[in-house]
Motif scaffolding. Structure first.
Motif, PDB file in Angstrom:
ATOM      1  N   TYR A 124       4.051  59.948 -24.520  1.00  0.00           N
ATOM      2  CA  TYR A 124       3.954  58.672 -23.319  1.00  0.00           C
ATOM      3  C   TYR A 124       2.438  59.288 -23.318  1.00  0.00           C
ATOM      4  O   TYR A 124       1.103  58.350 -23.298  1.00  0.00           O
ATOM      5  CB  TYR A 124       4.174  58.831 -21.988  1.00  0.00           C
ATOM      6  CG  TYR A 124       5.901  58.578 -22.064  1.00  0.00           C
ATOM      7  CD1 TYR A 124       6.120  57.404 -23.015  1.00  0.00           C
ATOM      8  CD2 TYR A 124       7.065  59.610 -21.667  1.00  0.00           C
ATOM      9  CE1 TYR A 124       7.167  57.328 -22.687  1.00  0.00           C
ATOM     10  CE2 TYR A 124       7.991  59.426 -21.224  1.00  0.00           C
ATOM     11  CZ  TYR A 124       8.509  58.400 -22.109  1.00  0.00           C
ATOM     12  OH  TYR A 124      10.095  57.551 -22.001  1.00  0.00           O
ATOM     13  N   LEU A 125       1.811  60.915 -22.706  1.00  0.00           N
ATOM     14  CA  LEU A 125       0.469  61.024 -22.690  1.00  0.00           C
ATOM     15  C   LEU A 125      -0.389  59.969 -24.056  1.00  0.00           C
ATOM     16  O   LEU A 125      -1.416  59.807 -23.320  1.00  0.00           O
ATOM     17  CB  LEU A 125      -0.028  62.626 -22.081  1.00  0.00           C
ATOM     18  CG  LEU A 125      -0.924  62.841 -21.604  1.00  0.00           C
ATOM     19  CD1 LEU A 125      -1.494  61.989 -20.652  1.00  0.00           C
ATOM     20  CD2 LEU A 125      -1.129  63.822 -21.505  1.00  0.00           C
ATOM     21  N   MET A 126       0.087  60.898 -24.477  1.00  0.00           N
ATOM     22  CA  MET A 126      -0.805  60.304 -26.020  1.00  0.00           C
ATOM     23  C   MET A 126      -1.081  58.874 -26.282  1.00  0.00           C
ATOM     24  O   MET A 126      -2.047  58.509 -26.701  1.00  0.00           O
ATOM     25  CB  MET A 126       0.311  61.155 -27.007  1.00  0.00           C
ATOM     26  CG  MET A 126      -0.472  61.097 -28.801  1.00  0.00           C
ATOM     27  SD  MET A 126       0.586  61.675 -30.357  1.00  0.00           S
ATOM     28  CE  MET A 126       2.430  60.164 -30.150  1.00  0.00           C
ATOM     29  N   ILE A 127       0.320  57.986 -26.138  1.00  0.00           N
ATOM     30  CA  ILE A 127       0.009  56.468 -25.974  1.00  0.00           C
ATOM     31  C   ILE A 127      -1.184  56.252 -24.907  1.00  0.00           C
ATOM     32  O   ILE A 127      -2.125  55.652 -24.970  1.00  0.00           O
ATOM     33  CB  ILE A 127       0.811  56.199 -25.875  1.00  0.00           C
ATOM     34  CG1 ILE A 127       2.312  56.900 -26.641  1.00  0.00           C
ATOM     35  CG2 ILE A 127       1.429  54.514 -25.881  1.00  0.00           C
ATOM     36  CD1 ILE A 127       3.683  55.803 -26.484  1.00  0.00           C
ATOM     37  N   ASN A 128      -1.088  57.051 -23.746  1.00  0.00           N
ATOM     38  CA  ASN A 128      -2.082  56.129 -22.430  1.00  0.00           C
ATOM     39  C   ASN A 128      -3.722  56.899 -23.094  1.00  0.00           C
ATOM     40  O   ASN A 128      -4.250  56.235 -22.723  1.00  0.00           O
ATOM     41  CB  ASN A 128      -1.344  57.129 -21.406  1.00  0.00           C
ATOM     42  CG  ASN A 128      -0.043  56.572 -20.583  1.00  0.00           C
ATOM     43  OD1 ASN A 128       0.020  55.304 -21.097  1.00  0.00           O
ATOM     44  ND2 ASN A 128       0.492  56.980 -20.217  1.00  0.00           N
ATOM     45  N   LYS A 129      -3.789  57.786 -23.834  1.00  0.00           N
ATOM     46  CA  LYS A 129      -4.900  57.984 -23.577  1.00  0.00           C
ATOM     47  C   LYS A 129      -5.626  57.564 -25.039  1.00  0.00           C
ATOM     48  O   LYS A 129      -6.599  56.417 -25.034  1.00  0.00           O
ATOM     49  CB  LYS A 129      -5.367  59.315 -24.337  1.00  0.00           C
ATOM     50  CG  LYS A 129      -4.786  60.703 -23.264  1.00  0.00           C
ATOM     51  CD  LYS A 129      -4.929  62.282 -23.672  1.00  0.00           C
ATOM     52  CE  LYS A 129      -5.453  62.916 -22.230  1.00  0.00           C
ATOM     53  NZ  LYS A 129      -5.568  64.767 -23.124  1.00  0.00           N
ATOM     54  N   TYR A 130      -5.170  57.132 -25.979  1.00  0.00           N
ATOM     55  CA  TYR A 130      -5.227  56.225 -27.042  1.00  0.00           C
ATOM     56  C   TYR A 130      -5.862  54.954 -26.650  1.00  0.00           C
ATOM     57  O   TYR A 130      -6.214  54.480 -27.418  1.00  0.00           O
ATOM     58  CB  TYR A 130      -4.287  56.815 -28.250  1.00  0.00           C
ATOM     59  CG  TYR A 130      -4.708  55.638 -29.940  1.00  0.00           C
ATOM     60  CD1 TYR A 130      -6.142  56.037 -29.838  1.00  0.00           C
ATOM     61  CD2 TYR A 130      -4.324  54.271 -29.717  1.00  0.00           C
ATOM     62  CE1 TYR A 130      -6.090  55.207 -31.217  1.00  0.00           C
ATOM     63  CE2 TYR A 130      -4.961  53.800 -30.768  1.00  0.00           C
ATOM     64  CZ  TYR A 130      -5.547  54.492 -32.020  1.00  0.00           C
ATOM     65  OH  TYR A 130      -5.879  53.434 -33.143  1.00  0.00           O
ATOM     66  N   TYR A 131      -4.316  54.605 -26.102  1.00  0.00           N
ATOM     67  CA  TYR A 131      -4.792  53.044 -25.220  1.00  0.00           C
ATOM     68  C   TYR A 131      -5.496  53.077 -24.114  1.00  0.00           C
ATOM     69  O   TYR A 131      -5.748  51.970 -23.995  1.00  0.00           O
ATOM     70  CB  TYR A 131      -3.125  52.516 -25.291  1.00  0.00           C
ATOM     71  CG  TYR A 131      -3.164  51.628 -26.357  1.00  0.00           C
ATOM     72  CD1 TYR A 131      -3.517  50.694 -27.801  1.00  0.00           C
ATOM     73  CD2 TYR A 131      -1.878  52.568 -27.687  1.00  0.00           C
ATOM     74  CE1 TYR A 131      -2.725  50.281 -28.759  1.00  0.00           C
ATOM     75  CE2 TYR A 131      -1.861  52.168 -28.253  1.00  0.00           C
ATOM     76  CZ  TYR A 131      -2.207  51.357 -29.024  1.00  0.00           C
ATOM     77  OH  TYR A 131      -1.937  50.852 -30.422  1.00  0.00           O
ATOM     78  N   GLU A 132      -6.018  53.703 -23.799  1.00  0.00           N
ATOM     79  CA  GLU A 132      -7.232  53.970 -22.511  1.00  0.00           C
ATOM     80  C   GLU A 132      -6.266  53.413 -21.035  1.00  0.00           C
ATOM     81  O   GLU A 132      -6.355  52.859 -20.605  1.00  0.00           O
ATOM     82  CB  GLU A 132      -8.462  53.415 -22.813  1.00  0.00           C
ATOM     83  CG  GLU A 132      -9.023  53.896 -24.271  1.00  0.00           C
ATOM     84  CD  GLU A 132     -10.659  53.669 -24.032  1.00  0.00           C
ATOM     85  OE1 GLU A 132     -11.018  52.567 -24.114  1.00  0.00           O
ATOM     86  OE2 GLU A 132     -10.778  54.565 -24.738  1.00  0.00           O
TER      87      GLU A 132
END
Ligand SMILES: [Zn+2]
Length: 329
Positions: free
Chosen positions: A163-171
């Motif tokens: 989840y954190l990876m998605i949140n970081k990539y999509y800011e």
């Protein structure tokens, strides 16, 4: 002959969308005008697949009953959001002893295993990422010091770091004063709550996740039993998503906690412990997935966290574990 039911994928896909959209700023819509990636099932395929990222207007997906679970469906959705497999990260050779010969593979197979250079790595390497394949062929396994992580690879559970990876990539972020505890962070899907590492709950991750119980370790060994009934005891069908139970083992400061698991019910030794299992969070970084247990009848662990989090999860049948625990002198 054992009949495998033709499980409907819609429930699993909808649950996968729910999991992603309640932990990130990604939204799924049935309104065509909103759509950036349009999902169309591809009836010519008999396996689960998705293209990586937005590559064409009417993108093909394939969800078949072989990949029936919310985690397996989320794996494909996360591909379509632009992410490669964890075992294809540029740093994978620091974590995997990779013995496969890519030269001898078909191009389609090679695309599942080759390293993608030049990707931004937003999060640490997690053997428990839903984007990690299991080691089914004995051709790639965790490096020696992490060899006990073999059964963790190939999970059907989204990791905190997925989840954190998605949140970081999509800011995805929140404009909030909310202070999250225990390495949580404000949840972009609901900024008044935090996304917590597994085992922590409450709005700010300061409490134990539910359902669960808390016990206090002493020098004398004690035991506690965890029972987790997911139904479907005949084993042909299973829940689309896991049910969970959390145990917190607390100890005085500076005392390590020693645990021994005893499996009472039948073992479910499948790659990635993806039908059910138990995880004792012993990693220094307890956001990372620790070793999962579903094969054999018992295992020892030592943890330097208080509380030490024991997470049981299940999608089929009845699981029962006895946890023996004490702290060190
Ligand atoms: Zn994949």
């Amino acid at each position: 002959m054992r009949l495998i039911p033709d499980l409907s994928m819609s429930e699993a896909v909808l649950r996968a969308m729910e999991l992603i959209s309640t932990h990130t700023c990604i939204k799924f819509s049935t309104e065509p005008s909103d759509v950036m990636i349009r999902m169309e099932s591809d009836p010519t395929q008999n396996f689960c697949y998705a293209e990586i990222g937005h590559v064409r207007p009417h993108q093909k997906f394939s969800f078949v009953s072989a990949c029936y679970s919310s985690g397996a469906a989320a794996h494909e959705l996360i591909h379509s959001l632009g992410f490669i497999h964890t075992h294809q990260r540029s740093d994978r050779d620091q974590y995997l002893d990779f013995k496969m010969n890519l030269e001898d593979m078909t191009p389609d197979m090679r695309d599942q295993y080759k390293i993608y250079e030049g990707q931004t790595l937003y999060v640490p390497y997690d053997y428990g990422s839903v984007m990690h394949y299991p080691d089914e062929s004995g051709n790639y396994y965790p490096i020696e010091k992490n060899i006990r992580m073999t059964d963790t690879m190939g999970t059907e559970m989204l990791a905190f770091y997925d989840y954190l990876m998605i949140n970081k990539y999509y800011e995805c972020s929140c404009d909030t004063d909310l202070k999250c505890q225990n390495n949580g962070y404000p949840n972009p899907a609901n900024c008044s709550q935090c996304n917590c590492p597994y085992g922590y709950g409450g709005d700010d991750c300061s409490r134990r996740a539910e359902p669960g119980q808390t016990v206090i370790a002493t020098l004398e060994p004690q035991t506690v039993t965890i029972k987790l009934d997911a139904g479907f005891r005949n084993g042909d069908e299973r829940q689309v998503d896991f049910i969970y139970s959390y145990l917190w083992i607390e100890a005085p400061a500076n005392k390590s906690i020693v645990t021994r698991i005893e499996l009472v019910s039948k073992e479910k030794c499948v790659p990635g412990c993806s039908r059910g299992g138990l995880e004792i969070k012993i990693n220094d970084d307890d956001r990372l997935t620790s070793r999962r247990f579903c094969c054999g009848t018992g295992q020892f662990d030592r943890s330097f966290h208080s509380p030490t989090i024991v997470m049981a999860y299940n999608s089929v049948g009845m699981d029962e574990y006895i946890i023996h625990y004490r702290h060190d002198p």
